[in-house]
Design an enzyme around this catalytic site. Structure first.
Site, short mmCIF file in Angstrom:
data_model
loop_
_atom_site.label_atom_id
_atom_site.label_comp_id
_atom_site.label_asym_id
_atom_site.label_seq_id
_atom_site.Cartn_x
_atom_site.Cartn_y
_atom_site.Cartn_z
CG ASP A 1 -1.96 1.23 1.33
OD1 ASP A 1 -3.00 1.08 0.49
OD2 ASP A 1 -1.69 2.07 1.94
CD GLU B 1 -2.75 2.63 -3.06
OE1 GLU B 1 -3.72 3.48 -3.11
OE2 GLU B 1 -2.07 2.35 -1.99
#
Length: 397
Positions: A45, A76
Site C-alpha cells: 500500500d 499501489e
C-alpha cells in the site's frame, strides 16, 4: 523520520540514523507472510509514501526477497512511477505490477459524469479511455491538474500488459466515499455490465473487489473501532477530510460516523444474493467473460503486438489477433441511440470472414434486455459485445 513527511504524518525511518532495525523489521515481515503462510505474493500500500534515499531502496530489497521465494509483488503508487517496475535496462525496483488508478478514474468519470477532487483530472471520453488502454496509464509525464500541474508518470508502453492492474472499483474508491456506494449503485445495470466486460477482457490484469461480480447491494463503508479520544479524532478527521475533498454528501441523513458499529454491519456481504435475479445474471456474465479471458491468455492476447485499440464514436474497440482467429471487443457506456456506423479498419473482419458474437452483455441470461446482437457497424450502447472471426468454423462453447 523527521526528514520525510507523508499525508499521514512523519514517514518511517528508512534511511536515517538507526534505520537498520526498521528496515530489517519491514523486510522480515514481508518474508514472514511468504515463508509462514505461503501466500502467493504481496500488494504494498502507498509505496509513494515510503521515501528512502539509501543506496538500495527498501522496496527493491523487498521485491528481491519475494521473488527469491517464488512470489510476486504489486504496488499501489499514485506517481505512475515506471521505476517501480521491471525495466529492460535493468533499472528500477523490480516490482511485477502496479495499480493503474487512471483506468478506474476514466471509467468512473465516463459512467457517472462526476468530477470531484482528483476525478477532475480525467475526461472519461472514449478517446482518453482508449489512450489509457493503449499505454496502461493516462498520465505519462503530462502535467497533472490535481498536483497543481506538476508532471506525473513517464512513458510506459514498453512495459508488458501484466505490469498493470486495473479495476472498476476497489476498497479505496468505494470505502473512501462517505456513504460507501459501489459503482453498481451509481450507474445503470447496463453500464455496469459493459464496464465489467471491459475489465475482464482488457489485456491488463483485472482486480475484482469483493461482491462486485454479483453487484452486491451492500455498501462498503469506512469503519473503525478505536477507543477514547483517538476514536473521536478519527471521526472528526474523517468529516474534515470529506468537507475539504468535495466528496462530502451533505446533511441528508447525517454524516456516517466510522466509529458506529452499524457501519461495519451494513458493509457485510449478503452471499445469498448470488443466486437471485439480476445478481445471478451478472455473476454468470463474469464467469463467461473470465472464461474467454482464459482462452485469450492461452492465445497470447496480453502481448502488446496482439492488440489494437481505438475510440470509435462513443465506443472503445479492442481488436485481438490470434493465429487462427480475430476478436473484436466493442464497448460503449453511453445510452444514446445513434449507432457507431464507422468505416474503421478495426471493425472489419479479416479476409471477409463474418463476425460471430461470442458474448453480449445485454443478453437476457445476464440480466440484459435481450434482442438481436447488433453488427459492429450498427453498435449502440450501453453494452459490450465480443465478436470473433475465424479461419474455419467451429461450434462455440
Amino acid at each position: 523520520s523527521a526528514q520525510h513527511a507523508t499525508p499521514w504524518g512523519a514517514a518511517l525511518n528508512l534511511d536515517g540514523p538507526r534505520s537498520g532495525p526498521v528496515r530489517d523489521f519491514l523486510l522480515g515481515n514481508a518474508i514472514y507472510w511468504l515463508d509462514e503462510f505461503r501466500v502467493d505474493g504481496l500488494r504494498l500500500d502507498a509505496t509513494h509514501a515510503m521515501p528512502d534515499s539509501s543506496d538500495r531502496h527498501l522496496l527493491a530489497a523487498m521485491a528481491d526477497a519475494v521473488h527469491d521465494r517464488g512470489g510476486f509483488v504489486i504496488a499501489e503508487d499514485d506517481r505512475n512511477y515506471v521505476e517501480l517496475l521491471h525495466d529492460p535496462s535493468g533499472r528500477g525496483y523490480g516490482f511485477d505490477a502496479a495499480w493503474s488508478d487512471d483506468f478506474h478514474h476514466q471509467v468512473r468519470v465516463a459512467l457517472t459524469g462526476r468530477r470531484e477532487a482528483y476525478f477532475a483530472s480525467y475526461t472519461g471520453t472514449a478517446g482518453d479511455l482508449a489512450d489509457t488502454l493503449q499505454h496502461g496509464w493516462t498520465y505519462r509525464g503530462q502535467p497533472y491538474p490535481f498536483w497543481e500541474n506538476r508532471p506525473r508518470g513517464g512513458p510506459c508502453r514498453h512495459l508488458p500488459a501484466a505490469a498493470f492492474v486495473v479495476c472498476i472499483e476497489n476498497h479505496d474508491q468505494v470505502g473512501n466515499r462517505a456513504r460507501g456506494e459501489r459503482l453498481e449503485h451509481l450507474v445503470t445495470p447496463a453500464q455496469f455490465r459493459a464496464a465489467s466486460v471491459l475489465l475482464c477482457l482488457s489485456p491488463y490484469a483485472p482486480l475484482l473487489f469483493m461482491g462486485q461480480e454479483w453487484a452486491a447491494s451492500s455498501p462498503f463503508l469506512y469503519f473503525t473501532d478505536h477507543e477514547g479520544a483517538y476514536g473521536r479524532q478519527v471521526s472528526e478527521g474523517r468529516r474534515r477530510e470529506f468537507e475539504k475533498s468535495g466528496f462530502y454528501p451533505g446533511e441528508n441523513g447525517g454524516f456516517p460516523d466510522p466509529q458506529e458499529e452499524a457501519m461495519f454491519q451494513r458493509s457485510k456481504l449478503n452471499w445469498n444474493e448470488r443466486k437471485q435475479g439480476v445478481h445471478r445474471g451478472l455473476l454468470e456474465l463474469y464467469r463467461r467473460a473470465l472464461k474467454f479471458r482464459r482462452i485469450g491468455i492461452a492465445g497470447g492476447f496480453t502481448e502488446r503486438s496482439r492488440w489494437q485499440v481505438a475510440a470509435i464514436g462513443d465506443a472503445v474497440a479492442l481488436r485481438y489477433q490470434f493465429e487462427s482467429s480475430c476478436w473484436l471487443l466493442l464497448v460503449s457506456f453511453v445510452s444514446g441511440q445513434a449507432p457507431v456506423q464507422s468505416s474503421s479498419e478495426l471493425l472489419r473482419p479479416p479476409a471477409g470472414r463474418p463476425w460471430v458474437a461470442l458474448l453480449n452483455s445485454e443478453a437476457t441470461r445476464f440480466g440484459g434486455g435481450g434482442g438481436r446482437t447488433p453488427e459492429p457497424e450498427a453498435f449502440t450502447g450501453p453494452a459490450a459485445v465480443l465478436y470473433e472471426a475465424r479461419k474455419e468454423s467451429r461450434a462455440l462453447a
